[in-house]
Design a protein around this motif. Structure first.
Motif, PDB file in Angstrom:
ATOM      1  N   ILE A  92       2.781  -4.639  -9.889  1.00 10.95           N
ATOM      2  CA  ILE A  92       3.967  -4.700  -9.745  1.00 10.95           C
ATOM      3  C   ILE A  92       4.688  -5.812 -10.613  1.00 10.95           C
ATOM      4  O   ILE A  92       3.639  -6.462 -11.385  1.00 10.95           O
ATOM      5  CB  ILE A  92       4.597  -5.599  -8.055  1.00 10.95           C
ATOM      6  CG1 ILE A  92       4.043  -6.812  -7.845  1.00 10.95           C
ATOM      7  CG2 ILE A  92       4.196  -4.523  -7.028  1.00 10.95           C
ATOM      8  CD1 ILE A  92       4.466  -7.484  -6.703  1.00 10.95           C
ATOM      9  N   TYR A  93       5.684  -6.142 -10.796  1.00 10.95           N
ATOM     10  CA  TYR A  93       6.343  -7.001 -11.728  1.00 10.95           C
ATOM     11  C   TYR A  93       6.767  -8.355 -11.074  1.00 10.95           C
ATOM     12  O   TYR A  93       7.624  -8.160 -10.175  1.00 10.95           O
ATOM     13  CB  TYR A  93       7.646  -6.431 -12.536  1.00 10.95           C
ATOM     14  CG  TYR A  93       7.173  -5.487 -13.555  1.00 10.95           C
ATOM     15  CD1 TYR A  93       6.538  -5.609 -14.632  1.00 10.95           C
ATOM     16  CD2 TYR A  93       7.322  -3.955 -13.143  1.00 10.95           C
ATOM     17  CE1 TYR A  93       5.978  -4.665 -15.307  1.00 10.95           C
ATOM     18  CE2 TYR A  93       6.892  -3.108 -13.770  1.00 10.95           C
ATOM     19  CZ  TYR A  93       6.487  -3.257 -15.123  1.00 10.95           C
ATOM     20  OH  TYR A  93       5.841  -2.159 -15.675  1.00 10.95           O
ATOM     21  N   ASP A  94       6.186  -9.555 -11.184  1.00  9.32           N
ATOM     22  CA  ASP A  94       6.440 -10.639 -10.207  1.00  9.32           C
ATOM     23  C   ASP A  94       7.841 -11.375 -10.624  1.00  9.32           C
ATOM     24  O   ASP A  94       8.422 -12.050  -9.798  1.00  9.32           O
ATOM     25  CB  ASP A  94       5.453 -11.583 -10.524  1.00  9.32           C
ATOM     26  CG  ASP A  94       3.900 -11.317  -9.969  1.00  9.32           C
ATOM     27  OD1 ASP A  94       4.105 -10.625  -8.880  1.00  9.32           O
ATOM     28  OD2 ASP A  94       3.061 -11.973 -10.247  1.00  9.32           O
ATOM     29  N   THR A  95       8.279 -10.942 -11.952  1.00 13.66           N
ATOM     30  CA  THR A  95       9.678 -11.538 -12.310  1.00 13.66           C
ATOM     31  C   THR A  95      10.836 -10.717 -11.730  1.00 13.66           C
ATOM     32  O   THR A  95      11.709 -11.114 -12.070  1.00 13.66           O
ATOM     33  CB  THR A  95       9.727 -11.664 -13.776  1.00 13.66           C
ATOM     34  OG1 THR A  95       9.573 -10.208 -14.489  1.00 13.66           O
ATOM     35  CG2 THR A  95       8.679 -12.390 -14.467  1.00 13.66           C
ATOM     36  N   MET A  96      10.539  -9.868 -10.992  1.00 12.54           N
ATOM     37  CA  MET A  96      11.534  -9.003 -10.643  1.00 12.54           C
ATOM     38  C   MET A  96      11.687  -9.055  -8.961  1.00 12.54           C
ATOM     39  O   MET A  96      10.942  -9.693  -8.516  1.00 12.54           O
ATOM     40  CB  MET A  96      11.300  -7.435 -11.012  1.00 12.54           C
ATOM     41  CG  MET A  96      11.586  -6.889 -12.225  1.00 12.54           C
ATOM     42  SD  MET A  96      11.261  -5.194 -12.287  1.00 12.54           S
ATOM     43  CE  MET A  96      11.332  -4.779 -14.344  1.00 12.54           C
ATOM     44  N   ASN A 101      11.491  -3.778  -8.243  1.00 16.26           N
ATOM     45  CA  ASN A 101      10.366  -3.286  -8.371  1.00 16.26           C
ATOM     46  C   ASN A 101      10.490  -1.709  -8.143  1.00 16.26           C
ATOM     47  O   ASN A 101       9.889  -0.795  -8.705  1.00 16.26           O
ATOM     48  CB  ASN A 101       9.432  -3.908  -7.756  1.00 16.26           C
ATOM     49  CG  ASN A 101       8.560  -4.818  -8.531  1.00 16.26           C
ATOM     50  OD1 ASN A 101       7.706  -4.674  -9.447  1.00 16.26           O
ATOM     51  ND2 ASN A 101       9.029  -6.416  -8.422  1.00 16.26           N
ATOM     52  N   PHE A 104      12.415   0.630 -10.537  1.00 15.19           N
ATOM     53  CA  PHE A 104      12.013   0.733 -11.787  1.00 15.19           C
ATOM     54  C   PHE A 104      11.422   1.912 -12.368  1.00 15.19           C
ATOM     55  O   PHE A 104      11.993   2.371 -13.476  1.00 15.19           O
ATOM     56  CB  PHE A 104      10.947  -0.415 -11.932  1.00 15.19           C
ATOM     57  CG  PHE A 104      10.369  -0.699 -13.479  1.00 15.19           C
ATOM     58  CD1 PHE A 104      11.199  -1.492 -14.334  1.00 15.19           C
ATOM     59  CD2 PHE A 104       9.338   0.045 -14.021  1.00 15.19           C
ATOM     60  CE1 PHE A 104      10.979  -1.359 -15.748  1.00 15.19           C
ATOM     61  CE2 PHE A 104       9.038  -0.084 -15.387  1.00 15.19           C
ATOM     62  CZ  PHE A 104       9.789  -0.944 -16.342  1.00 15.19           C
ATOM     63  N   SER A 138       7.423 -12.455  -6.805  1.00 17.94           N
ATOM     64  CA  SER A 138       6.042 -13.495  -7.288  1.00 17.94           C
ATOM     65  C   SER A 138       5.324 -14.045  -5.904  1.00 17.94           C
ATOM     66  O   SER A 138       4.310 -14.460  -5.760  1.00 17.94           O
ATOM     67  CB  SER A 138       6.518 -14.479  -8.322  1.00 17.94           C
ATOM     68  OG  SER A 138       7.485 -15.386  -7.848  1.00 17.94           O
ATOM     69  N   LYS A 145       2.727  -7.294  -1.452  1.00 12.14           N
ATOM     70  CA  LYS A 145       2.846  -6.681  -2.924  1.00 12.14           C
ATOM     71  C   LYS A 145       2.312  -5.043  -2.806  1.00 12.14           C
ATOM     72  O   LYS A 145       2.709  -4.223  -3.820  1.00 12.14           O
ATOM     73  CB  LYS A 145       2.122  -7.740  -3.773  1.00 12.14           C
ATOM     74  CG  LYS A 145       2.664  -8.903  -4.045  1.00 12.14           C
ATOM     75  CD  LYS A 145       1.894  -9.797  -5.220  1.00 12.14           C
ATOM     76  CE  LYS A 145       2.766 -10.977  -5.513  1.00 12.14           C
ATOM     77  NZ  LYS A 145       1.813 -11.719  -6.384  1.00 12.14           N
ATOM     78  N   SER A 149       4.032  -1.895  -4.490  1.00 12.39           N
ATOM     79  CA  SER A 149       3.368  -0.658  -4.985  1.00 12.39           C
ATOM     80  C   SER A 149       3.335   0.526  -4.429  1.00 12.39           C
ATOM     81  O   SER A 149       3.480   1.657  -5.189  1.00 12.39           O
ATOM     82  CB  SER A 149       1.635  -1.202  -5.351  1.00 12.39           C
ATOM     83  OG  SER A 149       1.205  -0.513  -6.235  1.00 12.39           O
ATOM     84  N   ARG A 152       6.701   1.971  -4.970  1.00 16.91           N
ATOM     85  CA  ARG A 152       6.913   2.481  -6.370  1.00 16.91           C
ATOM     86  C   ARG A 152       6.654   3.857  -6.520  1.00 16.91           C
ATOM     87  O   ARG A 152       6.953   4.730  -7.487  1.00 16.91           O
ATOM     88  CB  ARG A 152       6.429   1.452  -7.458  1.00 16.91           C
ATOM     89  CG  ARG A 152       7.386   0.301  -7.507  1.00 16.91           C
ATOM     90  CD  ARG A 152       6.349  -1.039  -8.130  1.00 16.91           C
ATOM     91  NE  ARG A 152       5.692  -0.364  -9.478  1.00 16.91           N
ATOM     92  CZ  ARG A 152       6.272  -0.475 -10.826  1.00 16.91           C
ATOM     93  NH1 ARG A 152       7.354  -1.245 -10.811  1.00 16.91           N
ATOM     94  NH2 ARG A 152       5.510  -0.151 -11.849  1.00 16.91           N
TER      95      ARG A 152
END
Length: 361
Positions: A92-96, A101, A104, A138, A145, A149, A152
């Motif tokens: 995953i993207y921690d900044t999103m 996520n 995306f 994050s 998390k 995933s 997604r």
């Protein structure tokens, strides 16, 4: 969704394989029907992740072809195979945020905003992530998390297949059953082709309609969960499926009888011509072994009896060889003179690990 065919497929990580032992994945032919729910089940190092990565395009096979709906995709990169893959550890993207996520994969493909919002909301509800959709990823725990995933991988509705590589490894144990149930429900609703890699028989048997059991780079049996239990085609399947696993005992087989440690065991079928040089064994599940003090069966010693609630598991010794029997909860059998009686119709005969079909006795 897609039908996936693997034709004359094999893979070796070494440059110049010469013997079967050099191959991480030995030659196989396999078809995955469109809309099926499959599990690849086996111990670490058996080749299941290699096989999954060949389907996804992350690994190019040393030999053979991969076809989606009859189209050869062997040389196509992952992004052109239209698959979704969920890995063992969260990607995953921690900044999103959680919602970003989940969105995306759809945003990358130019899906309109209304459709994205609808799918994100649906997946968020299914995985119980709705309260977290606007939170940054994050600061979340590893199991949350991994839920993202999973989301997604599930958010797209147009994929040829969804591949899961041991996706529940980092999930808290009490959440695993819930997530397996949710994945099963999603498959029923979407009829997507799903392939689930795991070493956990519970995950495989509760998720899949068809289980592919792998051992030492080979497929040793394919079938529905009940068939794997009732008729294991390889001694490894009998050992790996079930808790406790199948009892496997060296034997000499003559017609409709087996000789085990000097005692005759009746078989439910006749075996006329077993290979003379083969290793002959019989297999019987603990559920099909009962204990008796009436002089029938093979003599055993009781090592211990484990009470696991609704039933008991007797750990026995047959001439120094371990044997297990499942007993009713109310059983109080103990002491000397105990014998194990095998259900003849449930005793299988194996030659070099492979089940031999008998004839009507």
């Amino acid at each position: 969704m897609a039908r996936i065919d693997l034709s004359d497929l094999a893979h070796a990580y070494r440059a110049d394989p010469k013997t079967p032992a050099d191959y991480a994945l030995k030659k196989l032919d396999l078809s995955w029907r469109d809309g099926g729910a499959y599990a690849l089940l086996g111990p670490s190092g058996c080749g299941k992740t290699t096989l999954l990565n060949i389907i996804s395009g992350l690994v190019h096979p040393s030999h053979g072809r991969v076809l989606f709906d009859g189209k050869d995709v062997t040389n196509l990169p992952t992004e052109r195979r239209n698959i979704a893959q969920v890995f063992q550890f969260p990607v995953i993207y921690d900044t999103m945020t959680v919602a970003e996520n989940l969105a995306f994969p759809l945003k990358n493909r130019g899906v309109d905003r209304a459709t994205i919002d609808k799918r994100v909301a649906a997946i968020g509800e299914m995985l119980e992530l709705t309260p977290l959709l606007n939170r940054n990823a994050s600061g979340l725990t590893a199991d949350l998390k991994q839920k993202i995933s999973l989301g997604r991988g599930l958010v797209r509705e147009d994929v040829a297949a969804i591949l899961f590589d041991e996706p529940l490894t980092v999930i808290d144990p009490h959440l695993k059953w819930q997530l397996r149930t949710q994945l099963k429900r999603l498959h029923t609703q979407s009829r997507a082709t799903m392939i689930y890699v795991t070493h956990d028989q519970t995950e495989a048997l509760t998720f899949a309609d068809t289980v592919v059991v792998m051992y030492d780079g080979e497929i040793v049996q394919i079938g529905p969960p009940q068939a794997l239990f009732d008729q294991p085609e390889h001694t490894f399947v009998g050992y790996f499926i079930g808790s406790p696993g199948m009892n496997v005992l060296p034997a000499a087989v003559d017609g409709a009888n087996a000789l085990v440690e000097g005692t005759t065991v009746a078989l439910g079928a006749r075996y006329a011509a077993l290979p003379k040089t083969a290793r002959i064994e019989i297999g019987v599940r603990p559920e099909h072994v009962r204990l008796s003090t009436k002089g029938e069966g093979v003599p055993v010693e009781i090592v211990r009896i484990d009470d696991i609630g609704r039933l008991k598991v007797a750990k026995l010794s047959l001439a120094g060889r371990p044997l297990a029997a499942v007993l009713p909860e109310e059983s109080t059998l103990e002491g000397s003179g105990v014998r194990a009686v095998f259900d003849p119709g449930r005793v299988h005969v194996y030659a070099d690990g492979r089940r031999v079909a008998g004839e009507a006795a």
